[in-house]
Design a protein around this motif. Structure first.
Motif, PDB file in Angstrom:
ATOM      1  N   ALA A   1     -30.552   5.596 -82.713  1.00 53.68           N
ATOM      2  CA  ALA A   1     -29.462   4.639 -82.510  1.00 53.68           C
ATOM      3  C   ALA A   1     -30.048   3.235 -82.536  1.00 53.68           C
ATOM      4  CB  ALA A   1     -28.734   4.890 -81.196  1.00 53.68           C
ATOM      5  N   VAL A   2     -29.335   2.308 -83.162  1.00 52.59           N
ATOM      6  CA  VAL A   2     -29.760   0.909 -83.269  1.00 52.59           C
ATOM      7  C   VAL A   2     -28.789   0.059 -82.460  1.00 52.59           C
ATOM      8  CG1 VAL A   2     -30.185  -1.030 -84.812  1.00 52.59           C
ATOM      9  CG2 VAL A   2     -30.780   1.285 -85.535  1.00 52.59           C
ATOM     10  N   PHE A   3     -29.329  -0.765 -81.558  1.00 55.90           N
ATOM     11  CA  PHE A   3     -28.535  -1.641 -80.699  1.00 55.90           C
ATOM     12  C   PHE A   3     -28.766  -3.096 -81.109  1.00 55.90           C
ATOM     13  CE2 PHE A   3     -29.005   2.222 -78.294  1.00 55.90           C
ATOM     14  CZ  PHE A   3     -27.791   2.374 -77.646  1.00 55.90           C
ATOM     15  N   ALA A   4     -27.674  -3.868 -81.104  1.00 53.45           N
ATOM     16  CA  ALA A   4     -27.761  -5.310 -81.383  1.00 53.45           C
ATOM     17  C   ALA A   4     -28.277  -6.023 -80.138  1.00 53.45           C
ATOM     18  CB  ALA A   4     -26.395  -5.844 -81.794  1.00 53.45           C
ATOM     19  N   PRO A   5     -28.714  -7.303 -80.281  1.00 50.99           N
ATOM     20  CA  PRO A   5     -29.192  -8.045 -79.099  1.00 50.99           C
ATOM     21  C   PRO A   5     -28.153  -8.160 -77.991  1.00 50.99           C
ATOM     22  CG  PRO A   5     -29.904  -9.142 -81.101  1.00 50.99           C
ATOM     23  CD  PRO A   5     -28.973  -8.048 -81.525  1.00 50.99           C
ATOM     24  N   ASP A   6     -26.840  -8.104 -78.337  1.00 51.94           N
ATOM     25  CA  ASP A   6     -25.818  -8.171 -77.288  1.00 51.94           C
ATOM     26  C   ASP A   6     -25.565  -6.825 -76.636  1.00 51.94           C
ATOM     27  OD1 ASP A   6     -24.648  -6.875 -79.383  1.00 51.94           O
ATOM     28  OD2 ASP A   6     -22.865  -8.157 -79.504  1.00 51.94           O
ATOM     29  N   GLY A   7     -26.299  -5.790 -77.045  1.00 52.99           N
ATOM     30  CA  GLY A   7     -26.190  -4.489 -76.415  1.00 52.99           C
ATOM     31  C   GLY A   7     -25.207  -3.555 -77.066  1.00 52.99           C
ATOM     32  N   SER A   8     -24.518  -3.966 -78.126  1.00 50.60           N
ATOM     33  CA  SER A   8     -23.544  -3.096 -78.777  1.00 50.60           C
ATOM     34  C   SER A   8     -24.252  -2.135 -79.720  1.00 50.60           C
ATOM     35  CB  SER A   8     -22.518  -3.928 -79.541  1.00 50.60           C
ATOM     36  OG  SER A   8     -23.158  -4.702 -80.543  1.00 50.60           O
ATOM     37  N   LEU A   9     -23.689  -0.925 -79.824  1.00 50.69           N
ATOM     38  CA  LEU A   9     -24.240   0.109 -80.700  1.00 50.69           C
ATOM     39  C   LEU A   9     -23.860  -0.204 -82.140  1.00 50.69           C
ATOM     40  CD1 LEU A   9     -25.716   2.850 -80.868  1.00 50.69           C
ATOM     41  CD2 LEU A   9     -23.488   3.943 -80.647  1.00 50.69           C
ATOM     42  N   GLN A  10     -24.855  -0.240 -83.044  1.00 49.60           N
ATOM     43  CA  GLN A  10     -24.610  -0.595 -84.437  1.00 49.60           C
ATOM     44  C   GLN A  10     -24.681   0.609 -85.374  1.00 49.60           C
ATOM     45  OE1 GLN A  10     -23.770  -3.783 -85.442  1.00 49.60           O
ATOM     46  NE2 GLN A  10     -23.689  -4.240 -83.255  1.00 49.60           N
TER      47      GLN A  10
ATOM     48  N   GLY B   1     -37.915   2.934 -76.975  1.00 51.29           N
ATOM     49  CA  GLY B   1     -37.264   1.766 -77.557  1.00 51.29           C
ATOM     50  C   GLY B   1     -38.250   0.981 -78.404  1.00 51.29           C
ATOM     51  N   VAL B   2     -37.877   0.691 -79.643  1.00 51.44           N
ATOM     52  CA  VAL B   2     -38.769   0.015 -80.592  1.00 51.44           C
ATOM     53  C   VAL B   2     -38.062  -1.241 -81.107  1.00 51.44           C
ATOM     54  CG1 VAL B   2     -40.083   0.212 -82.721  1.00 51.44           C
ATOM     55  CG2 VAL B   2     -39.768   2.229 -81.256  1.00 51.44           C
ATOM     56  N   PRO B   3     -38.641  -2.440 -80.950  1.00 48.44           N
ATOM     57  CA  PRO B   3     -38.015  -3.652 -81.512  1.00 48.44           C
ATOM     58  C   PRO B   3     -38.100  -3.646 -83.036  1.00 48.44           C
ATOM     59  CG  PRO B   3     -40.145  -4.181 -80.537  1.00 48.44           C
ATOM     60  CD  PRO B   3     -39.873  -2.748 -80.192  1.00 48.44           C
ATOM     61  N   LEU B   4     -36.995  -3.976 -83.681  1.00 49.02           N
ATOM     62  CA  LEU B   4     -36.935  -4.024 -85.143  1.00 49.02           C
ATOM     63  C   LEU B   4     -37.102  -5.460 -85.629  1.00 49.02           C
ATOM     64  CD1 LEU B   4     -33.965  -1.568 -85.779  1.00 49.02           C
ATOM     65  CD2 LEU B   4     -36.429  -1.078 -85.827  1.00 49.02           C
ATOM     66  N   PRO B   5     -37.558  -5.639 -86.870  1.00 45.38           N
ATOM     67  CA  PRO B   5     -37.797  -7.010 -87.373  1.00 45.38           C
ATOM     68  C   PRO B   5     -36.548  -7.878 -87.445  1.00 45.38           C
ATOM     69  CG  PRO B   5     -38.937  -5.381 -88.735  1.00 45.38           C
ATOM     70  CD  PRO B   5     -38.050  -4.612 -87.798  1.00 45.38           C
ATOM     71  N   ASP B   6     -35.348  -7.280 -87.555  1.00 45.25           N
ATOM     72  CA  ASP B   6     -34.130  -8.066 -87.673  1.00 45.25           C
ATOM     73  C   ASP B   6     -33.550  -8.481 -86.334  1.00 45.25           C
ATOM     74  OD1 ASP B   6     -33.390  -5.601 -86.808  1.00 45.25           O
ATOM     75  OD2 ASP B   6     -31.836  -5.261 -88.334  1.00 45.25           O
ATOM     76  N   GLY B   7     -34.266  -8.243 -85.231  1.00 45.12           N
ATOM     77  CA  GLY B   7     -33.789  -8.634 -83.914  1.00 45.12           C
ATOM     78  C   GLY B   7     -33.085  -7.524 -83.158  1.00 45.12           C
ATOM     79  N   ASN B   8     -32.784  -6.429 -83.833  1.00 44.72           N
ATOM     80  CA  ASN B   8     -32.152  -5.308 -83.161  1.00 44.72           C
ATOM     81  C   ASN B   8     -33.205  -4.436 -82.488  1.00 44.72           C
ATOM     82  OD1 ASN B   8     -29.649  -6.166 -84.084  1.00 44.72           O
ATOM     83  ND2 ASN B   8     -29.798  -4.962 -85.963  1.00 44.72           N
ATOM     84  N   GLY B   9     -32.744  -3.438 -81.752  1.00 46.68           N
ATOM     85  CA  GLY B   9     -33.638  -2.501 -81.089  1.00 46.68           C
ATOM     86  C   GLY B   9     -33.293  -1.076 -81.465  1.00 46.68           C
ATOM     87  N   LEU B  10     -34.310  -0.261 -81.692  1.00 46.76           N
ATOM     88  CA  LEU B  10     -34.134   1.137 -82.079  1.00 46.76           C
ATOM     89  C   LEU B  10     -34.427   2.033 -80.879  1.00 46.76           C
ATOM     90  CD1 LEU B  10     -33.791   3.421 -84.201  1.00 46.76           C
ATOM     91  CD2 LEU B  10     -36.245   3.209 -84.651  1.00 46.76           C
ATOM     92  N   LEU B  11     -33.492   2.920 -80.586  1.00 48.25           N
ATOM     93  CA  LEU B  11     -33.680   3.935 -79.550  1.00 48.25           C
ATOM     94  C   LEU B  11     -33.836   5.276 -80.238  1.00 48.25           C
ATOM     95  CD1 LEU B  11     -33.750   4.709 -76.547  1.00 48.25           C
ATOM     96  CD2 LEU B  11     -31.282   5.069 -76.673  1.00 48.25           C
ATOM     97  N   THR B  12     -35.016   5.853 -80.146  1.00 51.49           N
ATOM     98  CA  THR B  12     -35.288   7.149 -80.752  1.00 51.49           C
ATOM     99  C   THR B  12     -35.408   8.197 -79.654  1.00 51.49           C
ATOM    100  OG1 THR B  12     -36.884   8.421 -82.043  1.00 51.49           O
ATOM    101  CG2 THR B  12     -37.739   6.521 -80.832  1.00 51.49           C
ATOM    102  N   VAL B  13     -34.742   9.323 -79.853  1.00 49.00           N
ATOM    103  CA  VAL B  13     -34.664  10.382 -78.843  1.00 49.00           C
ATOM    104  C   VAL B  13     -35.086  11.690 -79.500  1.00 49.00           C
ATOM    105  CG1 VAL B  13     -33.224  11.519 -77.120  1.00 49.00           C
ATOM    106  CG2 VAL B  13     -32.738   9.156 -77.780  1.00 49.00           C
ATOM    107  N   LEU B  14     -35.948  12.431 -78.812  1.00 47.56           N
ATOM    108  CA  LEU B  14     -36.455  13.696 -79.343  1.00 47.56           C
ATOM    109  C   LEU B  14     -36.351  14.761 -78.263  1.00 47.56           C
ATOM    110  CD1 LEU B  14     -37.835  15.127 -81.731  1.00 47.56           C
ATOM    111  CD2 LEU B  14     -40.038  14.498 -80.722  1.00 47.56           C
ATOM    112  N   ASP B  15     -35.794  15.884 -78.650  1.00 48.79           N
ATOM    113  CA  ASP B  15     -35.703  17.030 -77.733  1.00 48.79           C
ATOM    114  C   ASP B  15     -37.053  17.740 -77.734  1.00 48.79           C
ATOM    115  OD1 ASP B  15     -35.134  19.244 -76.251  1.00 48.79           O
ATOM    116  OD2 ASP B  15     -33.313  19.780 -77.337  1.00 48.79           O
ATOM    117  N   ILE B  16     -37.779  17.602 -76.621  1.00 48.97           N
ATOM    118  CA  ILE B  16     -39.130  18.166 -76.530  1.00 48.97           C
ATOM    119  C   ILE B  16     -39.169  19.383 -75.608  1.00 48.97           C
ATOM    120  CG2 ILE B  16     -40.206  15.947 -77.004  1.00 48.97           C
ATOM    121  CD1 ILE B  16     -40.763  15.735 -73.995  1.00 48.97           C
ATOM    122  N   THR B  17     -38.020  20.043 -75.484  1.00 50.49           N
ATOM    123  CA  THR B  17     -37.993  21.224 -74.594  1.00 50.49           C
ATOM    124  C   THR B  17     -38.972  22.281 -75.079  1.00 50.49           C
ATOM    125  OG1 THR B  17     -35.670  20.754 -74.126  1.00 50.49           O
ATOM    126  CG2 THR B  17     -36.493  22.945 -73.540  1.00 50.49           C
TER     127      THR B  17
END
Length: 780
Positions: free
Chosen positions: A440-449, A522-538
């Motif tokens: 999921a990619v989030f904008a700087p204002d916190g909205s899901l993109q 959470g990984v910062p992206l070059p365009d100012g957005n943030g990437l949230l990566t989630v992995l099921d490690i069960t």
């Protein structure tokens, strides 16, 4: 009755006298009648003249009675001429003079009657708006004896208006002249006036300051000129010539003002017969700005030539006055077309012939529409798809001077890139949806993109919730009930905030209520957005637990192996040392005489002990190397002498095999290595070459220093090996699937490889059947 002659004579005389008297009386009567007619005609003429006269006489007697012409009643708006002076005042109807005016007139008349002093009064009647002038004198006694006053009344209504207008104009002219004089004096530019003789007569303050004088009088007295002579002619001579020709003159000359050379625009203007006026405007800054403007225009056009966007400029006459190189290239125009002044409509026609305009059904109408660009109030933008696949973006910007600037940009590549971008976006979407990770990619204002299909399922959310692009807070509120510990939702929000606002990478791990374990980052992206990566490690958690347990078992096995190797090293070496020691005692005769046959047996025993000891050493070193327990103690070695010593130890074996050795290298190359272990690795390679090379063969040993370290090459011209044979040689010992150890061609090469790699180097082998074998060692 008869009369006597005397009586008749007397009667005749009387009759003659009466006849004469009657004749005389008739003559006199005729003369009087003529005088009366003349007087009547004269009186009629006087009355006519009074009727037409611009003034009316009014006789005011001492008792206040007045005598005046009937016209006076009409002038004053009265029904008839009043008998007394006091009746001239206006009544209820508002006609006549006012009481105040009557008082002034009465006082003036009485003063004239008493002192014979004339008077002059001017009144404006409020009721009629007319203006009258009263001029009074003492009447001639022949006209009116007894001290009467003769008052002439003038109607100067029109004259008063004209006089008022002239007075206003005169006052305005005086004010304008005063203002003009003040303006000239306060003018920031030097101004002057010359007489017909071309001499200075008047200068303003700016002129005085420009020539550095004290005042204008000093300038006029000394005839101080502001302008320098031009071609031998003084400024006065030029002004005189201007006056003679009768036309204004304007010229540009340099002058020194306040110690600086300035450029002045000087104007001389003849003013009738009075003289010549002149003024000078400092245009130095204007000229400087003009030069800067020209330089700026040249720099701007040079800059426009460097742009990739085509730029062309048309003047108010719709002629081409400038075009940069990209514009000429885009429309396939010759370089000299700018100097030809091509019209805009002609330019469109030429562009159409060269297939640089869109294909339209009615080109003349299309061209007329584009000629309207010159009169547009704002910029026009169009996309021109050209034949051949080229796409132009054309922008027409109207200029304030009536001209037009046309920008043309080749958008072909951009459109291709846009299509490629759309393809990449679709590919990215498909790729994200096919990943096992939830993204999921989030904008700087916190909205899901952006998100992939796995994101909702991983967190146990409804897909419809994500379609509304919720904020991070709304999303965390929906995730919290699905967590084993709902309070951990705040940690997820902190990671999203760190990636979008703080531009920091941060991770975490949570457990869901259904028993699954999720790892997220959470990984910062070059365009100012943030990437949230989630992995099921069960599953990986379960596997990690198993691996941890197995690793622990392997560590215990390694410890057992280490103890085993240490024990086996002692157990192997001790018997061999004892056997070798006793054999040497027997050989030395310490146990009694030794026969020749026994000596052979003892020598065979010692040889076997030495060989077995070497093999044991190889096995132990190989085992320790594979277990990572091989001890390495590095020291500084001079490479050439070190390899020479190794070769000398095998000198007897080389001679017995009938071989020659070529050792090459330059002294001075030193490395850090374990002398014993590296000597064993090189010795194994040399031993293999001695064993593989037939009698009369040759072994080459080359030592060199490279930028990456040291290189040692051992090659021979023996029979060589195939790839399969080389592979078996490199393997040495191989463990079969059933757990058995299979021997492959000895342990020398595998041990040498392990020893070289323990030093951080590499060992490579190359061999060709019938040519020979080459071994290369590279050390750092």
């Amino acid at each position: 009755m008869e009369f006597s002659p005397i009586a008749l004579t007397l009667i005749g005389l009387v009759l003659a006298a009466w006849t004469v008297a009657a004749a005389i009386m008739m003559i006199r009567a005729t003369q009087r009648s003529r005088r009366h007619d003349a007087l009547r005609r004269s009186l009629a003429r006087v009355n006519g003249m009074l009727e037409e006269a611009p003034a009316i006489p009014m006789l005011v007697r001492s008792d206040g009675r007045i005598e005046a012409h009937e016209r006076l009643a009409g002038w004053l708006g009265l029904d008839k001429v009043p008998e007394f002076l006091t009746e001239l005042a206006s009544g209820e109807d508002g006609f006549g003079i006012t009481a105040n005016q009557l008082s002034q007139l009465s006082d003036a008349v009485r003063r004239t009657q008493k002192t014979a002093a004339p008077f002059r009064l001017s009144f404006s009647l409020p009721g009629s708006g007319r203006s009258f002038a009263f001029r009074g004198t003492l009447a001639d006694p022949r006209v009116a004896p007894g001290g009467a006053a003769l008052v002439w009344i003038f109607d100067f209504t029109e004259s008063e208006g004209e006089l008022a207008r002239l007075r206003g104009e005169a006052a305005q002219a005086q004010g304008d002249f005063t203002a003009l004089v003040g303006l000239i004096e306060a003018a920031p530019i030097p101004m002057w006036f010359r007489g017909r003789d071309a001499r200075l007569r008047l200068v303003n303050r700016a002129y005085v300051e420009a020539v550095g004088a004290d005042d204008a009088e000093q300038v006029v007295t000394r005839q101080i000129e502001l302008l320098e002579p031009e071609k031998g002619r003084a400024a006065g001579d030029i002004a005189r010539e201007v006056a003679e020709h009768g036309g204004a003159s304007e010229r540009t000359v340099p002058a020194t003002i306040h110690g600086e050379r300035r450029l002045l625009r000087v104007s001389d203007l003849p003013i009738g017969e009075e003289g010549i006026a002149g003024y000078a405007i400092d245009i130095e800054e204007i000229e400087q700005q003009a030069r800067e403007l020209r330089a700026f225009r040249q720099a701007q056009r040079a800059m426009l030539d460097q742009l990739s966007v085509g730029v062309a400029q048309f003047d108010a006459a719709q002629k081409l006055v400038f075009a940069n190189q990209p514009f000429l290239r885009l429309f396939d125009l010759p370089f000299g077309i700018v100097g030809d002044g091509v019209q805009f409509d002609r330019f469109l026609s030429d562009a159409r012939e060269k297939r640089r305009t869109p294909e339209v059904r009615d080109f003349p109408a299309w061209r007329r529409e584009h000629l309207e660009w010159f009169g547009a109030s704002e910029a026009r933008e169009e996309a021109w798809p050209l034949p051949g696949g080229m796409h132009l973006r054309v922008v027409a910007q109207p200029m304030p001077d009536g001209g037009l600037v046309v920008f043309a940009e080749d958008r072909t590549e951009q459109l291709a890139l846009s299509a490629t971008r759309d393809t990449l976006l679709r590919t990215r979407t498909a790729m994200l949806d096919s990943l096992f990770e939830a993204l999921a990619v989030f904008a700087p204002d916190g909205s899901l993109q952006v998100w992939n299909r796995s994101f909702a399922g991983t967190w146990g959310l409804e897909p419809e919730l994500l379609d509304n692009h919720p904020s991070a807070d709304e999303l965390l509120a929906a995730i919290a009930p699905n967590l084993a510990q709902p309070g951990q939702a705040k940690a997820i929000g902190d990671i999203v905030r760190a990636a979008t606002l703080d531009r920091r990478e941060k991770g975490g791990r949570v457990e869901l209520a259904d028993g699954r374990t999720l790892e997220f980052a959470g990984v910062p992206l070059p365009d100012g957005n943030g990437l949230l990566t989630v992995l099921d490690i069960t599953d990986s958690q379960m596997a990690e637990t198993a691996l941890r347990e197995r690793n622990q078992a392997l560590e215990e096995a390694d410890a057992v192996k280490a103890r085993f190797l240490a024990n086996m090293s002692y157990e192997f070496r001790t018997p061999l040392t004892s056997i070798g020691g006793f054999a040497e005692l027997i050989q030395s005769g310490a146990a009694g005489p030794v026969s020749d046959q026994m000596k052979e047996y003892v020598e065979a025993i010692l040889e076997s002990v030495a060989r077995l000891t070497e093999q044991v050493e190889n096995v132990l070193d190989l085992s320790q190397s594979e277990a990572g327990l091989l001890p390495i103690s590095k020291q500084r070695l001079e490479l050439l002498s070190f390899v020479t010593e190794i070769v000398r130890e095998r000198e007897k074996a080389i001679k017995d095999a009938g071989l020659t050795v070529d050792l090459r290298g330059n002294p001075g190359g030193a490395i850090e290595a374990d002398k014993r272990q590296l000597a064993r690795a090189i010795g194994h390679l040399v031993d293999n070459s001695i064993a593989a090379t037939g009698k009369g063969g040759k072994i080459l040993i080359d030592i060199a220093r490279t930028s990456e370290g040291a290189r040692i090459v051992v090659s021979d011209n023996g029979p060589g090996m195939t790839k399969q044979e080389l592979g078996r040689l490199s393997e040495g010992l191989r463990v079969t699937p059933d757990g058995k150890v299979e021997r492959r061609q000895g342990l020398g090469i595998p041990l040498a490889r392990q020893l070289v790699e323990a030093h951080g180097g590499t060992l490579t082998l190359e061999s060709r059947k019938g040519v020979g074998t080459t071994a290369m060692i590279r050390l750092p």
